[in-house]
Scaffold this active site. Structure first.
Site, mmCIF file in Angstrom:
data_model
loop_
_atom_site.group_PDB
_atom_site.id
_atom_site.type_symbol
_atom_site.label_atom_id
_atom_site.label_comp_id
_atom_site.label_asym_id
_atom_site.label_seq_id
_atom_site.Cartn_x
_atom_site.Cartn_y
_atom_site.Cartn_z
ATOM 1 N N SER A 575 0.703 -2.227 -7.804
ATOM 2 C CA SER A 575 1.269 -3.490 -7.343
ATOM 3 C C SER A 575 1.573 -4.366 -8.554
ATOM 4 C CB SER A 575 0.311 -4.173 -6.367
ATOM 5 O OG SER A 575 0.919 -5.249 -5.721
ATOM 6 N N HIS A 696 1.485 -0.287 1.372
ATOM 7 C CA HIS A 696 1.033 -0.789 0.085
ATOM 8 C C HIS A 696 -0.358 -0.281 -0.286
ATOM 9 C CE1 HIS A 696 1.862 -3.492 -3.225
ATOM 10 N NE2 HIS A 696 0.675 -4.052 -3.104
#
Length: 727
Positions: A575, A696
């Site tokens: 991320s 994610h």
């Protein structure tokens, strides 16, 4: 875009036998998988597009890869996945490594998160070996897990593990529970209500309470017959482009149709508001509103049956609020105290009337709990925690004993003055401790039992020096008696953003790396919160380059100290940490041999065009501001790639359902690096792994985690010449 750590523990915030290999043997092993499954990169047409920002023209060739609905993009992704599978599956010893990872994941100790007492019941999210998803359970006491009963098992609703619990909140009496459920890691949650005693669904399903942009939250009314919930715009209320913005707070009464629900808070809040709700005593409701992800927070209060009143603004520095039954508010504030202080304010009075109760200390105050006339405060000392106790009458404080280099993840109030603390370290798994009045901590029955032995591993704290002279802490896990001869494979992890701190935490999968002769390092970079808000602000907006300089300084320190050398150094991050990987490999390609970049961002000039990207403007900046644009362009990894450069081998991983970071970021970066490398550096492949069953990272099934870890570890180990089979 906050992301749970890949090497450090993911709670969102956790004997080894070492065998030395000669440099000659390692050189013979490096890149074996690439050579065994040599294949050309898929054809990727260049279609130049040019934008102009503040008089500066910027070109790129791969914008066409942004639209995943185009058949040619789907075909390109499929071709990249096929190449990646061919490369990774051909790595010698991969099957043995996969079996080891599966064994460790399947035998992981039972853990309990989100622990809390509601009525006469303790609730927890139970993580168990062999299960695709955690379950919500109740028990009579943390000392009586035998009384446990399952309230909700998401795998009974989706056997393949594709349905995940985003979060849950029991009613004050523990009779009912509200649960946000989402599919395939999408974090697009609907609110489901259940009767705790029967486990049966009740009332209506409330849609659009949770999105990956601003998250979601719920708080029950004091009588347990209604609740407040976050809500995103219904179809037709706003343009489609605003579907994941303008989060508001609505109220619902059980038994009534959704058409009777009404908005109670949200008018005038920012488009990128992220709201979190909590109930206090005597019907008090607290709303914490974040202005995106940059760290600005404001608080609103609603007393029983009354209107909402603003307690603090984004500029006031209030980071947390707790209320006592006798009408006091206790505030965690950074106003004039960047490492945190505690203020006290009578309910109903303006913030200006608050008195300083606990002044700023050496450590960074992260959380506190009021219990029996005392404040229990958890501080960060650059990464590890310290637990202190403050007496409200005497104003005296003392330090409570913790294991060395440990973290306090949570403080939870029980009945009759009981306080529990969740504590873990790099070598000891999470345990819930009861904090006694005399200051000692006693493990409850919810303490985890490790499935791996770290007794022959030592954990050290060393400090690297960044470009500007800043000292950067490094947490080093290494076999005892390690000789610093520069020969060891090292995996360096970093994040550095959003004030997210990298704290000590147990992860059994570290054994996979350590038992094959490796060293693990977790860096506490600027941008995190390890040293307070000043440490965070030193690594955001136009100061983001400091984060990359810190990480490069960490790598140089490990080489200078004799831990490793560039051809034996791998790096990993996800991320915001994926951005770190992109910046590190493009700014210092000579410093690393292999990179695993997960769900990362690489085109910094187009991040804000995605829904969640807009929430990150307060952390990264915007191209609309010239100074911020210059800073973004200065480090944007996609724009720093240079043709003909010998870059490290890189594995990019992403998921189709990622609502936090657009998977196109990985696609474009892979295309650019593959074009820059060409066939000249076949021993250092640039690979893309896109999962159709993940987002994610949040909510991923156990099988998805095993598959991804097998791929990432085998790739890095192969590139560094490590044996994939257990020595």
């Amino acid at each position: 875009m906050k992301h749970p750590s890949l090497i450090p523990p993911a709670s969102r915030r956790r004997a080894v036998r070492w065998m030395a290999l000669s440099t000659l043997a390692l050189a013979g092993l490096a890149g074996a998988g690439a050579a065994a499954a040599d294949a050309a990169y898929p054809a990727t047409p260049k279609r130049a597009v040019q934008d102009t920002f503040h008089g500066t023209a910027v070109s790129e060739d791969y914008r066409w890869l942004e639209d995943f609905e185009r058949p040619e993009v789907k075909q390109w992704v499929a071709a990249q996945n096929a190449l990646t599978r061919a490369r990774l599956d051909a790595i010698p010893g991969r099957e043995a490594l996969a079996a080891r990872i599966k064994d460790l994941v399947s035998s992981r100790p039972t853990g309990y998160g989100s622990l809390g007492l509601y009525g006469q019941r303790w609730f927890a999210l139970k993580f168990e070996a062999g299960r695709q998803q955690p379950r919500i359970v109740t028990m009579d006491s943390p000392d009586q897990p035998g009384t446990e009963r399952v309230v909700l098992d998401p795998t009974e609703l989706a056997a393949d593990g594709s349905l995940a619990i985003d979060w849950f909140q029991p009613s004050p009496d523990g009779q009912r529970i509200a649960v946000s459920l989402s599919e395939k890691g999408s974090e697009r949650g609907s609110l489901h209500l259940y009767d705790v005693a029967s486990g049966k669904a009740i009332d209506v399903v409330i849609p659009r309470v949770q999105f990956p942009t601003g998250g979601g939250s719920v708080s029950w009314h004091a009588d347990g017959k209604g609740l407040l919930y976050t809500r995103y715009p219904a179809p037709g209320e706003r343009p489609d482009s605003d579907a994941m913005f303008f989060q508001e707070v609505w109220t619902h009464r059980l038994g009534e149709p959704l058409s009777r629900d009404r908005r109670v808070l949200g008018q005038g809040l920012p488009r990128i508001a992220e709201t979190f709700l909590a109930a206090g005593p005597k019907g008090l409701q607290i709303a914490q509103v974040l202005n995106g992800d940059g760290g600005e927070e404001a608080f609103w209060l609603q007393q029983k049956g009354g209107r909402w009143q603003q307690l603090s603004t984004f500029a006031d520095g209030v980071k947390g609020v707790q209320a006592s039954a006798d009408g006091w508010l206790y505030l965690l504030s950074t106003q004039g105290a960047p490492k945190g202080q505690v203020l006290r304010l009578k309910l109903g009075q303006p913030l200006a009337k608050a008195e300083r109760l606990v002044p700023e200390a050496e450590g960074t105050l992260t959380q506190f709990k009021l219990q029996d006339g005392r404040l229990y405060l958890s501080y960060l000392l650059g990464g590890p925690s310290e637990l202190r106790r403050f007496d409200l009458k005497t104003r005296k404080s003392d330090v409570m004993p913790l294991p060395p280099i440990a973290s306090v993840d949570a403080l939870v109030k029980g009945a009759k003055g009981e306080l529990l603390a969740s504590v873990q370290s790099y070598t000891q798994p999470q345990a819930w401790y009861r904090v006694h009045a005399d200051g000692h901590l006693e493990a409850t029955a919810l303490a985890q039992k490790a499935n791996v032995d770290f007794s022959d591993v030592e954990v050290l704290r060393e400090f690297a020096t960044s470009k500007d002279g800043t000292r950067v802490p490094l947490n080093i896990l290494r076999p005892k008696g390690l000789t610093l001869d520069g020969s060891h494979p090292v995996l360096l992890y970093g994040y550095g953003g959003y004030s997210v701190s990298q704290t000590p935490g147990f992860n059994a999968l570290r054994k996979v790396w350590l038992e094959r002769g490796g060293v693990l390092v977790i860096a506490n970079l600027r941008g995190g919160g390890e040293y307070g808000e000043a440490w965070h602000l030193a690594g955001n907006l136009t100061r983001k380059q400091n984060v990359f300089d810190d990480f490069i300084g960490a790598a140089e320190h490990l080489i200078a100290r004799g831990y490793t050398k560039p051809e034996r150094l791998a790096i990993q991050g996800g991320s915001n940490g994926g951005l770190l990987m992109g910046a590190a490999l493009t700014q210092r390609p000579d410093l690393f041999r292999a990179v695993h970049a997960s769900v990362g961002i690489y085109d910094m000039l187009r991040v804000e065009l995605d829904a969640n990207g807009a929430f990150n403007i307060t952390e990264f900046g915007t191209v609309k501001d010239e100074a911020q644009f210059r800073a973004l362009l200065g480090y944007s990894p996609l724009h720093k790639v240079r043709d003909g450069t010998r870059y490290p081998a890189v594995l990019f991983t992403t998921g189709d359902h990622d609502g936090r970071v657009n998977p196109m970021q990985s696609r474009k970066m892979v295309a650019r690096l593959q074009a820059a490398q060409g066939a000249a550096f076949a021993d250092r492949p640039i690979l893309l792994r896109t999962s159709a069953n993940a987002g994610h990272g949040m909510g991923s099934s156990t099988s998805e985690v095993i598959a991804e870890r097998t791929d990432s570890f085998s790739f890095l180990m192969d590139q560094l010449g490590m044996p994939l089979q257990k020595p």
